[in-house]
Design a protein around this motif. Sequence first.
Motif, PDB file in Angstrom:
ATOM      1  N   ASP A   1       0.828  -1.212   0.000  1.00 29.19           N
ATOM      2  CA  ASP A   1       0.000   0.000   0.000  1.00 29.19           C
ATOM      3  C   ASP A   1       0.862   1.263   0.000  1.00 29.19           C
ATOM      4  O   ASP A   1       0.556   2.236  -0.701  1.00 29.19           O
ATOM      5  N   VAL A   2       1.928   1.255   0.792  1.00 31.78           N
ATOM      6  CA  VAL A   2       2.805   2.430   0.861  1.00 31.78           C
ATOM      7  C   VAL A   2       3.517   2.645  -0.471  1.00 31.78           C
ATOM      8  O   VAL A   2       3.551   3.762  -1.004  1.00 31.78           O
ATOM      9  N   LEU A   3       4.080   1.587  -1.020  1.00 31.25           N
ATOM     10  CA  LEU A   3       4.825   1.716  -2.274  1.00 31.25           C
ATOM     11  C   LEU A   3       3.896   2.041  -3.444  1.00 31.25           C
ATOM     12  O   LEU A   3       4.248   2.828  -4.330  1.00 31.25           O
ATOM     13  N   GLY A   4       2.711   1.425  -3.448  1.00 30.52           N
ATOM     14  CA  GLY A   4       1.767   1.706  -4.527  1.00 30.52           C
ATOM     15  C   GLY A   4       1.091   3.047  -4.375  1.00 30.52           C
ATOM     16  O   GLY A   4       0.919   3.783  -5.346  1.00 30.52           O
ATOM     17  N   GLY A   5       0.718   3.377  -3.133  1.00 27.76           N
ATOM     18  CA  GLY A   5      -0.051   4.603  -2.906  1.00 27.76           C
ATOM     19  C   GLY A   5       0.774   5.869  -2.903  1.00 27.76           C
ATOM     20  O   GLY A   5       0.295   6.932  -3.319  1.00 27.76           O
ATOM     21  N   PHE A   6       2.021   5.780  -2.435  1.00 24.71           N
ATOM     22  CA  PHE A   6       2.845   6.986  -2.409  1.00 24.71           C
ATOM     23  C   PHE A   6       3.943   6.967  -3.459  1.00 24.71           C
ATOM     24  O   PHE A   6       4.043   7.877  -4.281  1.00 24.71           O
ATOM     25  N   ALA A   7       4.757   5.914  -3.480  1.00 24.56           N
ATOM     26  CA  ALA A   7       5.889   5.882  -4.408  1.00 24.56           C
ATOM     27  C   ALA A   7       5.434   5.911  -5.863  1.00 24.56           C
ATOM     28  O   ALA A   7       5.832   6.787  -6.643  1.00 24.56           O
ATOM     29  N   LEU A   8       4.586   4.958  -6.238  1.00 18.24           N
ATOM     30  CA  LEU A   8       4.210   4.832  -7.648  1.00 18.24           C
ATOM     31  C   LEU A   8       3.152   5.839  -8.066  1.00 18.24           C
ATOM     32  O   LEU A   8       3.192   6.366  -9.177  1.00 18.24           O
ATOM     33  N   ALA A   9       2.196   6.111  -7.189  1.00 19.60           N
ATOM     34  CA  ALA A   9       1.083   6.981  -7.574  1.00 19.60           C
ATOM     35  C   ALA A   9       1.412   8.463  -7.441  1.00 19.60           C
ATOM     36  O   ALA A   9       0.806   9.296  -8.123  1.00 19.60           O
ATOM     37  N   THR A  10       2.357   8.822  -6.581  1.00 21.07           N
ATOM     38  CA  THR A  10       2.618  10.241  -6.328  1.00 21.07           C
ATOM     39  C   THR A  10       4.067  10.631  -6.593  1.00 21.07           C
ATOM     40  O   THR A  10       4.346  11.542  -7.378  1.00 21.07           O
ATOM     41  N   MET A  11       4.998   9.955  -5.946  1.00 20.93           N
ATOM     42  CA  MET A  11       6.397  10.367  -6.037  1.00 20.93           C
ATOM     43  C   MET A  11       6.954  10.278  -7.456  1.00 20.93           C
ATOM     44  O   MET A  11       7.547  11.233  -7.963  1.00 20.93           O
ATOM     45  N   ILE A  12       6.775   9.145  -8.105  1.00 18.28           N
ATOM     46  CA  ILE A  12       7.386   8.944  -9.421  1.00 18.28           C
ATOM     47  C   ILE A  12       6.818   9.883 -10.483  1.00 18.28           C
ATOM     48  O   ILE A  12       7.587  10.479 -11.253  1.00 18.28           O
ATOM     49  N   PRO A  13       5.481  10.093 -10.569  1.00 17.42           N
ATOM     50  CA  PRO A  13       4.984  11.085 -11.530  1.00 17.42           C
ATOM     51  C   PRO A  13       5.533  12.485 -11.270  1.00 17.42           C
ATOM     52  O   PRO A  13       5.864  13.204 -12.219  1.00 17.42           O
ATOM     53  N   LEU A  14       5.641  12.883 -10.004  1.00 16.37           N
ATOM     54  CA  LEU A  14       6.139  14.217  -9.692  1.00 16.37           C
ATOM     55  C   LEU A  14       7.613  14.360 -10.059  1.00 16.37           C
ATOM     56  O   LEU A  14       8.033  15.398 -10.590  1.00 16.37           O
ATOM     57  N   ILE A  15       8.400  13.339  -9.791  1.00 19.12           N
ATOM     58  CA  ILE A  15       9.807  13.380 -10.195  1.00 19.12           C
ATOM     59  C   ILE A  15       9.908  13.408 -11.715  1.00 19.12           C
ATOM     60  O   ILE A  15      10.748  14.109 -12.289  1.00 19.12           O
ATOM     61  N   GLY A  16       9.021  12.659 -12.388  1.00 15.41           N
ATOM     62  CA  GLY A  16       8.989  12.694 -13.841  1.00 15.41           C
ATOM     63  C   GLY A  16       8.679  14.072 -14.380  1.00 15.41           C
ATOM     64  O   GLY A  16       9.251  14.503 -15.384  1.00 15.41           O
ATOM     65  N   VAL A  17       7.774  14.784 -13.716  1.00 18.36           N
ATOM     66  CA  VAL A  17       7.454  16.154 -14.122  1.00 18.36           C
ATOM     67  C   VAL A  17       8.690  17.041 -14.011  1.00 18.36           C
ATOM     68  O   VAL A  17       9.031  17.799 -14.939  1.00 18.36           O
ATOM     69  N   ILE A  18       9.380  16.955 -12.882  1.00 23.01           N
ATOM     70  CA  ILE A  18      10.554  17.799 -12.657  1.00 23.01           C
ATOM     71  C   ILE A  18      11.653  17.487 -13.673  1.00 23.01           C
ATOM     72  O   ILE A  18      12.236  18.400 -14.276  1.00 23.01           O
ATOM     73  N   ALA A  19      11.933  16.199 -13.870  1.00 20.57           N
ATOM     74  CA  ALA A  19      13.021  15.809 -14.767  1.00 20.57           C
ATOM     75  C   ALA A  19      12.650  15.984 -16.236  1.00 20.57           C
ATOM     76  O   ALA A  19      13.454  16.499 -17.032  1.00 20.57           O
ATOM     77  N   GLY A  20      11.437  15.578 -16.598  1.00 22.24           N
ATOM     78  CA  GLY A  20      11.029  15.644 -18.004  1.00 22.24           C
ATOM     79  C   GLY A  20      10.889  17.058 -18.511  1.00 22.24           C
ATOM     80  O   GLY A  20      11.453  17.427 -19.547  1.00 22.24           O
ATOM     81  N   THR A  21      10.134  17.875 -17.791  1.00 18.67           N
ATOM     82  CA  THR A  21       9.964  19.271 -18.229  1.00 18.67           C
ATOM     83  C   THR A  21      11.250  20.066 -18.038  1.00 18.67           C
ATOM     84  O   THR A  21      11.582  20.931 -18.840  1.00 18.67           O
ATOM     85  N   GLY A  22      11.999  19.753 -16.967  1.00 11.73           N
ATOM     86  CA  GLY A  22      13.222  20.506 -16.696  1.00 11.73           C
ATOM     87  C   GLY A  22      14.343  20.231 -17.670  1.00 11.73           C
ATOM     88  O   GLY A  22      15.294  21.007 -17.761  1.00 11.73           O
ATOM     89  N   ALA A  23      14.243  19.126 -18.420  1.00 14.10           N
ATOM     90  CA  ALA A  23      15.297  18.793 -19.371  1.00 14.10           C
ATOM     91  C   ALA A  23      15.338  19.744 -20.558  1.00 14.10           C
ATOM     92  O   ALA A  23      16.383  19.911 -21.198  1.00 14.10           O
ATOM     93  N   ILE A  24      14.198  20.394 -20.850  1.00 11.51           N
ATOM     94  CA  ILE A  24      14.168  21.288 -22.016  1.00 11.51           C
ATOM     95  C   ILE A  24      13.327  22.539 -21.803  1.00 11.51           C
ATOM     96  O   ILE A  24      13.613  23.589 -22.387  1.00 11.51           O
TER      97      ILE A  24
END
Length: 239
Positions: free
Chosen positions: A50-73
Amino acid sequence: MYHPTVARLTYRALLGRRRAAVLFILPALLILIAVAVRTFNGVDDQIASDVLGGFALATMIPLIGVIAGTGAIGPEIDDGSIVYLLAKPVKRPTIIFTKLIVAISVTMAFSAIPTFIAGYILNGNGQQIAVSYTIAALVASIAYSALFLLLGTVSRHAVVIGLVYALVWETLFGSLIAGARTLSVQQWSLAVAEKTGGDGMITSEVGLPLAVVLLTGVTIVATWYAGQKLRTLTLAGDE
């Protein structure tokens, strides 16, 4: 296709003092939550999932993706410095591909590694939960990086749009509306990880064959379209 100079400049931009601080916050929070949960609840496979699915996969990873993906260009386009890069004898697809590789590697490093550590803290990889969610994090990092890199190429409001997608679509709608789950990177990555999880601890609303097709298709199409938009930007600058 990979350009070392472009990669070095992109890493420097992404891992600058301010962005690096933001990137470290969410993984640190995940590990802190894992330590607290393990301390107060002991080893529990379901809670770990529940912790890994509810926080890591559902929240943390998309937010890090936003920072890295948009920040790359995105910042280079916003402040106009992209013009100097485009003036160099580097093919536009090479620029996009290189920035995608950088975004993927940063997203993976700041999501998959903390997910694995948190999983081990929570239940010592019982039922292969730590490994399974790490696989999901790695797979999701690729698709999110491609999507948010494209977003950074086409919109000056990429971060805001990315946050809305990550927090509203993936986290809220994805958990409440069955149809939305089918169009969720989170569910696609869970379908890949489901095969390694024990006793049905990890489940997805999407079958594995469809998930693989969607993950691959979204990554390829988003990368290709980002290259097309960058080529259009170049032509506009020349005019």
